[in-house]
Design an enzyme around this catalytic site. Structure first.
Site, mmCIF file in Angstrom:
data_model
loop_
_atom_site.group_PDB
_atom_site.id
_atom_site.type_symbol
_atom_site.label_atom_id
_atom_site.label_comp_id
_atom_site.label_asym_id
_atom_site.label_seq_id
_atom_site.Cartn_x
_atom_site.Cartn_y
_atom_site.Cartn_z
ATOM 1 N N CYS A 1 -0.415 8.355 9.821
ATOM 2 C CA CYS A 1 0.804 7.705 9.364
ATOM 3 C C CYS A 1 1.985 8.680 9.428
ATOM 4 C CB CYS A 1 0.626 7.184 7.942
ATOM 5 S SG CYS A 1 2.012 6.199 7.331
ATOM 6 N N CYS B 1 -3.455 3.281 1.398
ATOM 7 C CA CYS B 1 -2.667 2.121 0.985
ATOM 8 C C CYS B 1 -3.258 0.784 1.413
ATOM 9 C CB CYS B 1 -1.235 2.251 1.499
ATOM 10 S SG CYS B 1 -1.079 2.375 3.295
#
Length: 388
Positions: free
Chosen positions: A120, A216
């Site tokens: 990410c 997440c």
């Protein structure tokens, strides 16, 4: 420890660009990025907050303990309004799904252990968002990561954070030289307690907000459910075998196992405990062996990022390396051959798996030299056999 006030910290903050310059702040909705935005504004820069929506709001609102969830977007917006800076929410769902979630699923299916937080940072946050920041006319982009950027004799260097317990260098090893020139990390020289003290001084509602812990998009840490949703039918059954190929039992899919795992193998009754030493996704095999088989002495790397001196990884260079985020760096030596970059560990380490990161550090300083993704491991006893 004596805590500094907001004005004291802001007076010391020098982002290396003229005061009044536009600085984009990546705001995740947590206390770290919120304080970063407030500091950038208080120090006299034209702060602009940006929050990324990385996955569906309906799922995100129900997900606690993770970054970039629906409530986090609301928190970031509220903080931006309180400190008086513009705030934008960018829909990066498609980019995040392609660059991070799909890679996560494919890495697991290949029998490796992914680290989506690194991907990410490497793609969505430090590549796509950084491009957007430049398009907005920013001279720099600031984040709330606990890591330090230091101007060295040959340009910007990346260093471990002052607070060793919060240091995030393991997750930022893929930061390139070009990205490092543009990035700023105002919290790298402070302990977490200082950050929370600043948030409390400003009366930010996120001052006591817990740190994000989970990945997440992985509810309750159930990795396999995410892989099965992204890749229906991925959990194909196969055999549990010894290193010599003897079949000991059956399994419901290699995605349910990790290197180093001991419990839940379902092959009890043997003389010594067995551990998962390798996952062969192509053969659909979980390979088990004694604890000694877990010891790794060499790792071969791919997608290596070098931000030390020079333009490429020097062979024979002594370094310290970290193979897991929770461990301290250990002694090692970098090398290159016709197969690429490898690292010889000073002491064999257990539980090392393809897909994990190997991060390089200067032996006698806090400088981060880069790192790479582990493509293959060489067991300590195999290395001894080849050397004899």
């Amino acid at each position: 420890m004596t805590m500094l006030t907001l004005s004291e910290v802001a007076d010391r903050l020098d982002l290396g660009v003229p005061k009044g310059s536009r600085v984009v702040v990546a705001m995740s909705g947590g206390v770290d990025s919120s304080v970063t935005a407030a500091l950038v504004k208080a120090a006299g820069y034209d702060a602009v907050g940006i929050t990324l929506q990385l996955y569906d709001h309906g799922v995100a609102v129900q997900k606690k303990g993770a970054c970039c969830a629906g409530q986090d977007i609301a928190d970031a917006r509220a903080v931006a309004e309180q400190i008086g800076i513009p705030h934008y929410v960018l829909d990066y769902e498609d980019r995040f799904s392609e660059s991070v979630m799909e890679d996560f699923a494919d890495t697991y299916l290949a029998g490796a252990t992914p680290i989506p937080c690194v991907r990410c940072n490497q793609t969505v946050k430090f590549k796509d968002l950084l491009t957007t920041a430049r398009e907005l006319g920013a001279e720099a982009m600031a984040t709330g990561h606990y890591i330090s950027r230091v101007e060295g004799p040959n340009g910007a260097e990346l260093h471990r954070a002052e607070d060793a317990g919060k240091d995030q260098s393991y997750f930022l090893f893929a930061t390139t030289r070009e990205q490092l020139d543009f990035l700023r990390f105002p919290l790298g020289g402070f302990p977490k307690a200082q950050t929370r003290a600043l948030a409390e001084e400003m009366g930010l509602e996120v001052a006591d907000k817990p740190d994000s812990q989970d990945i997440c998009f992985v509810p309750e840490g159930k990795y396999t459910s995410v892989v099965e949703r992204l890749r229906p039918g991925a959990a194909e059954p196969g055999e549990i075998v010894t290193e010599d190929g003897d079949v000991l039992g059956r399994h419901a899919g290699v995605i349910h196992y990790t290197v180093g795992q001991r419990r839940g193998l379902g092959v009890g009754g043997l003389e010594e405990p067995l551990y998962v030493v390798r996952l062969d996704a192509e053969k659909k095999q979980v390979v088990v062996g004694p604890q000694a088989s877990l010891l790794t002495s060499r790792v071969r790397l791919k997608e290596v990022n070098w931000i030390g001196d020079g333009t490429e990884v020097p062979t024979g260079k002594p370094v310290r390396v970290k193979l897991r985020s929770t461990r301290q760096p250990g002694p090692a030596t970098l090398g290159r051959d016709d197969q690429g970059v490898f690292v010889d560990l000073g002491e064999p380490e257990a539980g090392v798996a393809p897909g994990q990161a190997c991060v390089f550090y200067e032996p006698e300083s806090s400088r981060v030299l880069g790192g790479g993704w582990i493509e293959r491991t060489i067991a300590a006893r195999d290395a001894l056999r080849s050397a004899s």
